[in-house]
Design a protein around this motif. Sequence first.
Motif, short mmCIF file in Angstrom:
data_model
loop_
_atom_site.label_atom_id
_atom_site.label_comp_id
_atom_site.label_asym_id
_atom_site.label_seq_id
_atom_site.Cartn_x
_atom_site.Cartn_y
_atom_site.Cartn_z
N GLU A 1 -28.20 19.18 3.30
CA GLU A 1 -27.66 19.28 4.65
C GLU A 1 -26.23 18.74 4.65
N PRO A 2 -25.35 19.27 5.48
CA PRO A 2 -23.99 18.72 5.57
C PRO A 2 -23.97 17.43 6.35
N VAL A 3 -22.94 16.64 6.15
CA VAL A 3 -22.77 15.41 6.94
C VAL A 3 -22.68 15.75 8.42
N VAL A 4 -21.83 16.72 8.75
CA VAL A 4 -21.62 17.15 10.13
C VAL A 4 -22.06 18.60 10.27
N PRO A 5 -23.07 18.87 11.08
CA PRO A 5 -23.51 20.26 11.26
C PRO A 5 -22.41 21.10 11.93
N GLY A 6 -22.47 22.41 11.68
CA GLY A 6 -21.55 23.29 12.39
C GLY A 6 -20.28 23.57 11.63
N ASP A 7 -19.17 23.62 12.35
CA ASP A 7 -17.89 24.05 11.83
C ASP A 7 -17.35 23.06 10.80
N GLU A 8 -17.31 23.49 9.53
CA GLU A 8 -16.84 22.60 8.46
C GLU A 8 -15.39 22.21 8.67
N SER A 9 -14.59 23.09 9.23
CA SER A 9 -13.17 22.80 9.39
C SER A 9 -12.92 21.66 10.37
N ALA A 10 -13.89 21.37 11.23
CA ALA A 10 -13.74 20.30 12.21
C ALA A 10 -14.54 19.06 11.84
N VAL B 1 -17.61 2.07 2.71
CA VAL B 1 -17.80 3.22 1.82
C VAL B 1 -16.75 3.23 0.71
N ALA B 2 -17.21 3.48 -0.51
CA ALA B 2 -16.31 3.66 -1.65
C ALA B 2 -16.43 5.08 -2.18
N CYS B 3 -15.31 5.73 -2.36
CA CYS B 3 -15.18 7.07 -2.95
C CYS B 3 -16.23 8.04 -2.43
N GLY B 4 -16.38 8.07 -1.12
CA GLY B 4 -17.30 9.02 -0.51
C GLY B 4 -16.60 10.33 -0.20
N TRP B 5 -17.37 11.26 0.39
CA TRP B 5 -16.78 12.50 0.86
C TRP B 5 -17.58 12.99 2.06
N VAL B 6 -16.97 13.90 2.83
CA VAL B 6 -17.58 14.39 4.06
C VAL B 6 -17.90 15.87 3.95
N ARG B 7 -16.89 16.68 3.63
CA ARG B 7 -17.06 18.13 3.61
C ARG B 7 -17.76 18.58 2.33
#
Length: 261
Positions: free
Chosen positions: A174-183, A159-165
């Motif tokens: 849709e978010p990368v990780v469902p649920g609590d963004e802080s985690a 991955v180059a210059c990606g992001w998660v949150r």
Amino acid sequence: MLALASLLSAAPGSRAPVPGRGIESGFLNRTIVVDGVTHRYQVYVPAEYSPKRAWPVVLCLHGSGERGTDGLLQTEIGFGTALRRHADRYPLIAVFPQCPPDTRWPGSSSRIALAALDATMREFHGDADRLYLTGLSMGGNGAWYLAYRDPSRWAAILVACGWVRPEDRHPTAEPVVPGDESAAIETLAGRLRHVPVWQWHGASDDVIAPADSRALAAAFDSLGAPARYTELPGVGHGSWEAMYASSEVATWLLAQHRPPR
């Protein structure tokens, strides 16, 4: 219901069938039908391709600037450029789906990418144990999205210059990780802890800040995961150029195999 459409004419820059074998190589036009809509995509086939053996396959997710319906723009940046300049380094099949206008990879557009990948695996005898996932910018975000949902499928992630949150400037369906963004960072790292990962990011990137890449690298380190992180001083939003041009990256990628199940 997914269905394959007929083969289109070869894309500009593609090679003719190999003499005596009748096998096309280079960048080839393909289409896939998802939910009744036809989507164009590209498949890169190396000159030495033979259907007599299984081939490593890489799914390539482009950035926001290559969205469209022409089925071509996505090969003109990133991994497509690397294949044109350094084909000898990459004896593999590469799949280049195209994200529709005004959408992003997380959500329904990811199904287009996976449909193109599945069709390519069938057509070109792809090796399921050497299946790689790569993306740049918006495609990096999409790569994390796909990786989170099926971590055991991928032999390596680049991955180059990606992001998660989620970010206000880069909203997704849709978010990368469902649920609590802080985690989200820790959850993603835990889910991918056994998958070889290599991230690249420019330290001066003012489009996608390197905060998530740094945090994810630290989370991987804390887990002892097989992950690497390369941050390029003074480089802005274009770290993929150095990443895909690196012979070390090519060697690393092709060395990865999914562990026996």
